[in-house]
Write an enzyme that holds these catalytic residues in place. Structure first.
Site: not given
Lengths: 385, 385
Positions: A111, A205, A257
């Site tokens: 921007y 995690e 996991d």
């Protein structure tokens, strides 16, 4: 296979944050362009090429690295002129940021530098998809992280444990912040570690699991720093892990996991990604080890009742492999998973067609993960490479 | 319309965390079931009904509230028996959690209570989609948040500013944590505010914008607490906002992107969602105000060059409205947006077909948002209701 309890090692690197390095780089490259213009030569930049063609896995350092193929970007070339202009604009912006000790997000950088070129209808940048690659070019050109150019990545993740951090004028102990912990900022270049009173860092995690370990006082009992990635590790967290390992000698143990996404998170922490290969040396930690979840955990701890089915079509079924199966097969081909232990886990996942979550350990008891699972595996050195 | 500078107000509520309340509730309901069994009556639970049919917008309190329709769940009813069992299992689990001062995530609560009923092939819970609704039932039945039952929501968000928080044995100032800030935990029931040295709380949608404000020392200069939601506000953050407003009298000012998602984030902080209507009284803050981004900001600050197009098909085109357009039209119908100011902004968005991001303000300068935009609007009371 009982081994010694895990301990802090000798540091391999010194704290080396030096904003002047970037300014010097900018200066050198800009001067060369200026000289070319003065001599009426066509100014250019040499930028290491991106993409798979210019990336390789370096066996010795165990890192994904950038090759030496260069792409030369000329000013006086219709196909290059726009990008040449954008490169110079962004270099000027980085110079201002670093000189003024200000940081900007990638979005702000876009921007801030978007404007219509006076006397034309041409915009400097149409879209962030034009400014991001220019910033990546600068990273490869200078061999610095964009964080070193004060361009900040999105932040995510927090830490909890007995280390003292200095950040500007503030100094605090990351184990004295209640159940919240310290929110890791997008840029960690400038922070210093005043005191490290832990033996290793456990990278987790999910926030729910990190919070479980905080509640069980795992950090204190096992003398560990807990780093919650909250999904894929942000660049800030990966850089923090790298710095804690190399500058402070902390062993890094990753706990995700037991599924292709979790293993991918581990893989990114350990070796970086192919996209960002040129950053491996500063973001990756090849010495990281993996504690779980593994497929062997399912049998060993009797978790058969709390597995989940893999998503997608298996390789031996029509239309397969897709989904989780496809990702597992991709991971089997990663150079850093070319060892017996990982091949075994990945094959078991394919054969059984199941995944197992960290939180499934709650099926034993809430305390189980903190009192048995982790201490047992870590202190026995029962870790994957 | 210059008004007085914003200041802390008189608190409306006292800190009232009381884990014993939940234990009492559990006890009462369990005793009633036991009595029924002893008298050989069919035991049941009365659970306030979920869904749109039992939800209304209360004009006086300006809150989404739960109606008084009840659903009676019997043990001796083939259609109810499974859920009756699950309700009792979860009540027992909550009792254990609260008695032992332990917390569990929804996922852990599912895994912890999943088992095969001895002598059958029946599982207590097949899936988390079975346990989550039971927990919601308990919330409605007892009129407590699941956080009060020590069931923790996913966490996200951080805060930065001069307030002192007590969390367990730790006490710290949230303005002395470097550029990181304090990571807000999933449950904030137990934390206490030892000192509040700010005039108001500014709730910010994106981490990048919150980090901009931290870097610009906005917190210190404007005497404000910065709360980064990092997208949709988590329950922990919404509860924290609620508590800061009602217990500590802090005015709440929300700063999001100027698009239907940003306005929805505001809406959720202010009034809660229809899904979780029964939690409004503890999670929502109807007195919250909105500083931006608005459509009027685009003209006022000359940001036409850095807007983005709305996604989807406008209402007057074939196949429309979809995407952003559809969401804006939905928001025009929210009871709490039935006022001239909001209708004007939403209509302008539809007519212009554009959105404007917080970070687009970087087009003026990095400092602009902190030195001009926010102080000007907030001190002039130029806020939307």
């Amino acid at each position: 296979m009982p081994q010694a309890k895990i301990h802090r090692e000798k540091p391999k690197e010194k704290f080396s944050y030096n904003p002047k390095k970037v300014l010097r780089m900018l200066d050198e490259h800009a001067r060369r362009v200026l000289e070319d213009i003065k001599r009426e030569k066509n100014p250019y930049f040499d930028i290491p090429m991106r993409g798979l063609n210019n990336v390789y896995f370096d066996e010795e350092s165990r890192l994904i690295k950038l090759g030496d193929k260069l792409s030369r970007r000329y000013f006086l070339n219709v196909a290059h002129a726009r990008k040449f202009m954008q490169t110079l604009i962004m270099m000027a912006y980085v110079k201002r940021l670093v000189s003024e000790d200000k940081h900007a997000s990638l979005r702000e950088a876009y921007y801030a530098n978007k404007h219509t070129i006076p006397g034309t209808h041409e915009n400097t940048f149409e879209d962030q998809s034009e400014s991001d690659p220019i910033i990546e070019d600068l990273e490869r050109m200078f061999g610095v992280l964009r964080e070193e150019m004060n361009l900040t990545a999105d932040r995510r993740g927090y830490i909890y444990g007995d280390i003292v951090i200095r950040d500007g004028e503030d100094e605090f102990n990351a184990s004295k912040l209640g159940s919240g912990g310290w929110a890791v900022p997008g840029t960690v270049e400038h922070i210093q570690f005043s005191e490290i009173n832990v033996d290793y860092a456990l990278v987790v995690e999910t926030a729910a699991m990190a919070d479980r370990l905080i509640e069980e006082k795992y950090s204190k009992k096992e003398n560990a720093l807990i780093i919650a990635t909250q999904g894929q590790a942000s660049r800030g967290v990966r850089r923090l892990i790298h710095r804690l390992h190399y500058e402070e000698g902390l062993p890094i143990i990753v706990f995700t996991d037991g599924d292709p996404y979790g293993w991918y998170i581990y893989s990114t922490i350990k070796l970086g990604s192919i996209n960002l290969a040129y950053l491996s040396e500063k973001l990756a930690t090849p010495e990281a080890k993996f504690v779980g979840m593994t497929m062997d955990d399912i049998k060993r701890y009797g978790l058969e009742n709390v597995t989940e089915k893999l998503k997608g079509i298996p390789p031996n079924k029509k239309g397969g492999p897709t989904g989780d199966y496809k990702r597992i097969i991709e991971e089997m081909n990663y150079p850093w998973f070319q060892n017996e232990q990982w091949q075994r886990q990945l094959k078991l996942a394919l054969n059984w067609g199941v995944r197992i979550e960290q939180q499934a350990l709650a099926n034993k008891s809430l305390e189980f993960v903190a009192k048995e699972y982790l201490p047992e595996k870590i202190n026995n050195g029962d870790l994957l490479p």
